[in-house]
Design an enzyme around this catalytic site. Structure first.
Site, PDB file in Angstrom:
ATOM      1  N   TYR A  98       0.831  -1.208   0.000  1.00 22.79           N
ATOM      2  CA  TYR A  98       0.000   0.000   0.000  1.00 22.79           C
ATOM      3  C   TYR A  98       0.865   1.258   0.000  1.00 22.79           C
ATOM      4  O   TYR A  98       0.454   2.292  -0.528  1.00 22.79           O
ATOM      5  CB  TYR A  98      -0.945  -0.004   1.200  1.00 22.79           C
ATOM      6  CG  TYR A  98      -2.133  -0.924   1.015  1.00 22.79           C
ATOM      7  CD1 TYR A  98      -3.292  -0.469   0.382  1.00 22.79           C
ATOM      8  CD2 TYR A  98      -2.099  -2.235   1.447  1.00 22.79           C
ATOM      9  CE1 TYR A  98      -4.377  -1.300   0.202  1.00 22.79           C
ATOM     10  CE2 TYR A  98      -3.180  -3.080   1.274  1.00 22.79           C
ATOM     11  CZ  TYR A  98      -4.318  -2.603   0.649  1.00 22.79           C
ATOM     12  OH  TYR A  98      -5.390  -3.439   0.458  1.00 22.79           O
ATOM     13  N   GLU A 140      -8.163  -7.512   5.157  1.00 20.29           N
ATOM     14  CA  GLU A 140      -7.352  -8.580   4.575  1.00 20.29           C
ATOM     15  C   GLU A 140      -6.687  -9.413   5.661  1.00 20.29           C
ATOM     16  O   GLU A 140      -6.572 -10.639   5.532  1.00 20.29           O
ATOM     17  CB  GLU A 140      -6.327  -7.977   3.617  1.00 20.29           C
ATOM     18  CG  GLU A 140      -6.980  -7.439   2.343  1.00 20.29           C
ATOM     19  CD  GLU A 140      -6.211  -6.327   1.663  1.00 20.29           C
ATOM     20  OE1 GLU A 140      -4.989  -6.204   1.911  1.00 20.29           O
ATOM     21  OE2 GLU A 140      -6.814  -5.561   0.898  1.00 20.29           O
ATOM     22  N   VAL A 396     -18.040 -11.070 -10.430  1.00 23.92           N
ATOM     23  CA  VAL A 396     -17.472 -10.647 -11.713  1.00 23.92           C
ATOM     24  C   VAL A 396     -15.972 -10.831 -11.642  1.00 23.92           C
ATOM     25  O   VAL A 396     -15.349 -10.475 -10.646  1.00 23.92           O
ATOM     26  CB  VAL A 396     -17.842  -9.180 -12.042  1.00 23.92           C
ATOM     27  CG1 VAL A 396     -17.399  -8.227 -10.958  1.00 23.92           C
ATOM     28  CG2 VAL A 396     -17.243  -8.762 -13.374  1.00 23.92           C
TER      29      VAL A 396
END
Length: 407
Positions: A98, A140, A396
């Protein structure tokens, strides 16, 4: 939550940043990949990068998250971040990455917006970024913990026990552990990542739904071969390079690198009526759900709707019929664009999927998987039939432009 000063600064600058966000994210990726080519080669989907889908998804996620700090909608925030966190976990993303994203994203913001990025503006958007990043890092960490792995340590080798054609251009792979012990269980509807080493040395990763029941000691994924296609500018997109590689090169006894299962499209354990809607290879998470329902002798009402090009293109066609027949309260509807020599009959129609004549019970929970335009059309039809938006769930693969679209 954002500080009051940052909230007002975001409110004032969101229109300008939003208008430039596509340029910002495109420049961000160019800068980051120039400095860290290994990320483009080994982590990011380079087909999505070339098509611009990943840039648009990132732009939409940042803009949507910032906007939701001004008019909070926790359910929508949770939807956006849950999908991102699961995808990141399936790639083994770690907190240190990050900081890399932050560096090049803010370089891009400063370059695109120029003098408009005052220290106050930079500080406010920095606060937005780290609020989003730290929330994702926490989510996470929870996913890694629930999976019983260390942060980022999601990869394992498995052996292909069986390869089977499910249609002319689709194969399934049954994956088993290297030492014969049962593979970890998963929730019906989840996926795993598969990494392959391509001929140019790139390590590319894609996600595939688990199309087997969680009770099995093995995992099964189903892969559809997707060829390259040409863009209007004449360039070629290797959109199916991993699927094509698996289809052409992976056989029984081969070793494959995969991850622990993740994904937030999971079958909820209650008695709500179910509506499973799929098109094409989008049938795969539905196969996992139906296998679970059949093995547990679930008695709730289940409606299965599938659309495909033709019966010969329909992967798992016979297995789908068998699973529906095993469920006492299940019905199936299929649409094929080309029925060939077959004639329409009850539950079998020619053309595109249409919910107009389909009865949907009150309180139905719907699950969708297929091409994004198909799912968006089905969602609108479901809303018209008074299915609550919160009861419409989807999967998706590729950049997710649904979750970040305006509500």
């Amino acid at each position: 939550m954002l500080s009051p000063a940052s909230t007002e600064m975001i409110r004032a600058t969101l229109p300008a940043v939003g208008a430039a966000i596509d340029d910002i994210t495109a420049l961000f990726y160019r800068k980051m990949f120039a400095a860290h080519p290994e990320l483009e080669r080994d982590v990011f989907n380079r087909g999505n990068q070339k098509q611009g889908g990943q840039q648009k998804a990132l732009a939409g996620a940042i803009a949507a998250f910032a906007a939701l700090q001004l008019e909070p909608d926790q359910a929508r925030i949770d939807l956006i971040l849950s999908r991102i966190a699961n995808k990141h976990a399936s790639l083994g993303i770690e907190p240190a990455q990050y900081a890399i994203v932050h560096t090049y994203l803010f370089e891009a913001i400063a370059e695109v917006l120029g003098e408009a990025v005052t220290p106050e503006v930079a500080a406010a958007w920095d606060e937005v970024y780290w609020l989003m990043a730290e929330t994702l890092i926490s989510m996470e960490a929870g996913l890694y913990r629930a999976a019983g792995v260390e942060v980022g340590d999601v990869w394992r080798q498995v052996r292909v026990r069986e390869r089977r054609h499910e249609s002319a251009d689709t194969v399934s792979f049954v994956l088993t552990s290297m030492d014969g012990t049962p593979l970890p269980s998963f929730s019906p509807g989840q996926y795993l990542s598969v990494a392959v080493q391509l001929s140019d040395g790139a390590r590319q990763i894609r996600q595939y739904s688990l199309s087997s029941a969680p009770s099995s000691d093995d995992w099964r994924i189903t892969v559809k071969r997707v060829g390259s296609h040409t863009l209007p500018d004449g360039s070629t997109i290797p959109a199916g390079e991993v699927s094509d590689f698996l289809y052409r090169n992976v056989f029984e006894e081969d070793i494959v690198n995969v991850t622990t299962p993740f994904g937030d499209l999971v079958l909820q354990d209650d008695d709500a009526p179910l509506l499973l809607i799929s098109a094409g290879i989008g049938c795969t998470p539905m196969m996992g759900m139906l296998s679970h329902l059949a093995e547990t002798a679930d008695s709730r009402p289940v409606s299965v709707l599938h659309a495909d090009r033709s019966p010969s293109n329909h992967a798992h066609r016979a297995e789908l019929t068998e699973l529906v027949d095993r469920l006492p309260s299940a019905v199936m509807h299929r649409w094929y664009e080309d029925l060939g020599a077959r004639q329409p009959e009850a539950g079998l129609r020619e053309g595109r999927a249409d919910l107009g004549e389909i009865a949907i019970a009150a309180g139905t929970r719907a699950y969708l998987c297929g091409p994004l335009p198909f799912m968006l059309g089905m969602r609108e039809a479901l809303l018209d039939k008074d299915v609550a938006a919160d009861d419409i769930h989807y999967e998706v693969f590729g950049p997710d432009s649904w979750a970040v679209a305006p509500a």
